[in-house]
Design a protein around this motif. Structure first.
Motif, mmCIF file in Angstrom:
data_model
loop_
_atom_site.group_PDB
_atom_site.id
_atom_site.type_symbol
_atom_site.label_atom_id
_atom_site.label_comp_id
_atom_site.label_asym_id
_atom_site.label_seq_id
_atom_site.Cartn_x
_atom_site.Cartn_y
_atom_site.Cartn_z
ATOM 1 N N TRP A 113 38.405 10.039 -32.689
ATOM 2 C CA TRP A 113 37.292 9.335 -33.328
ATOM 3 C C TRP A 113 37.545 9.111 -34.816
ATOM 4 C CZ3 TRP A 113 33.299 12.917 -30.559
ATOM 5 C CH2 TRP A 113 33.061 12.419 -29.271
ATOM 6 N N PHE A 114 38.085 10.129 -35.486
ATOM 7 C CA PHE A 114 38.392 9.956 -36.905
ATOM 8 C C PHE A 114 39.491 8.920 -37.101
ATOM 9 C CE2 PHE A 114 36.318 14.133 -37.772
ATOM 10 C CZ PHE A 114 35.499 13.712 -38.812
ATOM 11 N N ARG A 115 40.494 8.968 -36.259
ATOM 12 C CA ARG A 115 41.612 8.033 -36.388
ATOM 13 C C ARG A 115 41.146 6.601 -36.139
ATOM 14 N NH1 ARG A 115 44.493 10.261 -32.881
ATOM 15 N NH2 ARG A 115 45.537 11.719 -34.271
ATOM 16 N N GLU A 116 40.349 6.390 -35.106
ATOM 17 C CA GLU A 116 39.917 5.035 -34.765
ATOM 18 C C GLU A 116 38.906 4.469 -35.750
ATOM 19 O OE1 GLU A 116 38.931 4.255 -30.578
ATOM 20 O OE2 GLU A 116 39.753 6.249 -30.143
ATOM 21 N N SER A 117 37.987 5.304 -36.197
ATOM 22 C CA SER A 117 36.918 4.811 -37.072
ATOM 23 C C SER A 117 37.333 4.715 -38.530
ATOM 24 C CB SER A 117 35.689 5.713 -36.957
ATOM 25 O OG SER A 117 35.940 6.994 -37.528
ATOM 26 N N GLY A 118 38.257 5.561 -38.950
ATOM 27 C CA GLY A 118 38.626 5.626 -40.354
ATOM 28 C C GLY A 118 37.626 6.387 -41.205
ATOM 29 N N ALA A 119 36.646 7.028 -40.584
ATOM 30 C CA ALA A 119 35.646 7.799 -41.323
ATOM 31 C C ALA A 119 36.270 9.051 -41.927
ATOM 32 C CB ALA A 119 34.495 8.185 -40.408
ATOM 33 N N ASP A 120 35.724 9.477 -43.053
ATOM 34 C CA ASP A 120 36.105 10.751 -43.655
ATOM 35 C C ASP A 120 35.118 11.854 -43.301
ATOM 36 O OD1 ASP A 120 38.434 9.896 -45.417
ATOM 37 O OD2 ASP A 120 36.875 8.511 -46.089
ATOM 38 N N VAL A 121 33.847 11.482 -43.241
ATOM 39 C CA VAL A 121 32.778 12.423 -42.885
ATOM 40 C C VAL A 121 31.907 11.760 -41.829
ATOM 41 C CG1 VAL A 121 30.813 13.782 -43.719
ATOM 42 C CG2 VAL A 121 32.779 13.376 -45.226
ATOM 43 N N MET A 122 31.595 12.500 -40.770
ATOM 44 C CA MET A 122 30.642 12.025 -39.768
ATOM 45 C C MET A 122 29.400 12.898 -39.837
ATOM 46 S SD MET A 122 32.982 11.317 -36.390
ATOM 47 C CE MET A 122 34.461 10.308 -36.459
ATOM 48 N N VAL A 123 28.239 12.240 -39.887
ATOM 49 C CA VAL A 123 26.973 12.962 -39.983
ATOM 50 C C VAL A 123 26.106 12.546 -38.808
ATOM 51 C CG1 VAL A 123 25.078 13.620 -41.496
ATOM 52 C CG2 VAL A 123 27.200 12.771 -42.487
ATOM 53 N N SER A 124 25.721 13.530 -37.998
ATOM 54 C CA SER A 124 25.014 13.265 -36.754
ATOM 55 C C SER A 124 23.761 14.127 -36.654
ATOM 56 C CB SER A 124 25.962 13.560 -35.582
ATOM 57 O OG SER A 124 25.340 13.309 -34.347
ATOM 58 N N THR A 125 23.040 13.967 -35.532
ATOM 59 C CA THR A 125 21.864 14.785 -35.215
ATOM 60 C C THR A 125 21.728 14.755 -33.691
ATOM 61 O OG1 THR A 125 19.510 15.115 -35.673
ATOM 62 C CG2 THR A 125 20.292 12.844 -35.705
ATOM 63 N N HIS A 126 20.586 14.431 -33.119
ATOM 64 C CA HIS A 126 20.342 14.156 -31.700
ATOM 65 C C HIS A 126 20.312 15.392 -30.817
ATOM 66 C CE1 HIS A 126 20.181 12.208 -27.845
ATOM 67 N NE2 HIS A 126 21.406 12.559 -27.499
ATOM 68 N N THR A 127 21.212 16.344 -31.040
ATOM 69 C CA THR A 127 21.415 17.402 -30.058
ATOM 70 C C THR A 127 20.684 18.695 -30.400
ATOM 71 O OG1 THR A 127 23.480 18.016 -31.171
ATOM 72 C CG2 THR A 127 23.629 16.447 -29.363
ATOM 73 N N CYS A 128 19.925 18.689 -31.482
ATOM 74 C CA CYS A 128 18.939 19.732 -31.814
ATOM 75 C C CYS A 128 19.489 21.063 -32.318
ATOM 76 C CB CYS A 128 18.007 20.011 -30.637
ATOM 77 S SG CYS A 128 16.695 18.793 -30.476
ATOM 78 N N LEU A 129 20.803 21.257 -32.344
ATOM 79 C CA LEU A 129 21.369 22.474 -32.923
ATOM 80 C C LEU A 129 22.377 22.088 -34.008
ATOM 81 C CD1 LEU A 129 21.956 24.758 -29.796
ATOM 82 C CD2 LEU A 129 20.083 24.892 -31.461
ATOM 83 N N PRO A 130 22.404 22.812 -35.131
ATOM 84 C CA PRO A 130 23.255 22.432 -36.262
ATOM 85 C C PRO A 130 24.723 22.808 -36.081
ATOM 86 C CG PRO A 130 22.004 24.403 -36.792
ATOM 87 C CD PRO A 130 21.513 23.947 -35.455
ATOM 88 N N VAL A 131 25.584 22.014 -36.720
ATOM 89 C CA VAL A 131 27.036 22.202 -36.673
ATOM 90 C C VAL A 131 27.631 21.759 -38.001
ATOM 91 C CG1 VAL A 131 29.212 21.411 -35.648
ATOM 92 C CG2 VAL A 131 27.232 21.783 -34.183
ATOM 93 N N LEU A 132 28.624 22.506 -38.476
ATOM 94 C CA LEU A 132 29.503 22.044 -39.545
ATOM 95 C C LEU A 132 30.937 22.272 -39.097
ATOM 96 C CD1 LEU A 132 27.795 23.486 -42.771
ATOM 97 C CD2 LEU A 132 27.890 21.078 -42.093
#
Length: 317
Positions: A192-211
């Motif tokens: 996903w990082f390689r295809e999108s070229g993003a440096d940081v992805m920020v999400s939610t939806h799944t109700c539990l936190p992750v870093l």
């Protein structure tokens, strides 16, 4: 497939297009606010947090990455939440999408995986059904929701910050969920990082936190999932969480944070809102025995099952 577990085709997108046209951000701080779930007291506190930063000389951009509707099941609260949120940058969550443009057979549009109990799925479908009837009385709000994008890429501090609701393949995807990291999703992340070229992805939806932080193609990358800004995320902790991104250190102690990502601080900051006031209003909207009360009331008071030490995942090898 059962309503609430399916993922409508309209939710899907290709990772390669997500950062094709990044929007420059001039502010000093970004707050990414996912899973407000119609909580006006959490929104009050987030606005106060931004004002406190501005009094300290830092401008703040508020970005809502979906599901800002859910418990706001009255005409007044529905209009209040949406009017306030839509004055800022926002993208769709599955809840907001299903209020604006319902998909037949999607239910809540949550695309719940198998590890989520069927009772939770059915109650979520009942909640969205009530909200859809309410939203139908506010066609102007529905029209504004329908115009929102499904994702937004920001150029901030020289880096591409990709704001999503679900994951890089679907608005309701679970690929950036805590459970996915625990199961080992490094291969998907790298792709996903390689295809999108993003440096940081920020999400939610799944109700539990992750870093998460690591290196992909020789560059530092990071993922932040705030869980919920309008509900508790940790054991014995009713505070919400938002993702704060800045080159400056937060004056509020983070619940968890990442080492500097190419000069950016990526932290999960607590939203210490008036829980008692919200529970009182929640009980009026969703009395005992209602689907929202059964699924969520305990979490509003007691938080979720995680401890702070379980939020941050080690860098991929």
């Amino acid at each position: 497939m059962t309503e609430g577990r399916s993922c409508p085709l309209a939710y899907r997108y290709q990772p390669a297009v997500l950062c094709a046209d990044p929007v420059p951000v001039a502010e000093d701080v970004i707050y990414v606010i996912g899973g407000l779930y119609g909580n006006p007291f959490a929104l009050d506190e987030i606005e106060n947090m931004a004002l406190a930063e501005e009094r300290q000389g830092r401008s703040v951009k508020l970005v809502f990455n979906g599901d800002f509707n859910w418990f706001n099941a009255s005409d007044e609260l529905f209009r209040d939440i949406n009017s306030r949120v839509l004055s800022h940058m926002a993208i769709l969550g599955n809840v907001d999408y299903e209020l604006a443009t319902p998909n037949s057979g999607a239910g809540c549009g949550c695309a719940y995986p198998e590890f989520v109990g069927q009772g939770v799925v059915e109650r979520s479908n009942q909640i969205i059904s009530r909200l859809q009837k309410l939203a139908g009385s506010h066609p102007d709000i529905q029209q504004r929701l329908a115009a929102l994008p499904r994702y937004q890429c920001l150029m901030f501090g020289g880096l591409k910050v990709l704001v999503l609701h679900g994951d890089p393949e679907s608005l309701a995807g679970w690929g950036l969920a805590h459970e996915s990291f625990a199961a080992g999703n490094e291969r998907s992340l790298e792709g996903w990082f390689r295809e999108s070229g993003a440096d940081v992805m920020v999400s939610t939806h799944t109700c539990l936190p992750v870093l998460w932080s690591g290196r992909v193609c020789g560059r530092p990358r990071a993922v932040a999932n705030n869980g919920s800004s309008g509900m508790g995320n940790l054991s014995g902790d009713a505070r919400g969480l938002i993702t704060r991104i800045s080159r400056t250190v937060s004056a509020v102690e983070p619940v968890a944070g990442l080492p500097s990502v190419a000069g950016l601080h990526v932290d999960l900051i607590p939203v210490d809102y008036n829980v008692s006031a919200w529970v009182e209003q929640f009980d009026q909207l969703w009395p005992s025995g209602s689907p929202a009360a059964i699924s969520y009331r305990r979490r509003l008071i007691e938080g979720a099952s995680l401890n702070p030490g379980e939020i941050v995942f080690p860098a991929a090898s």
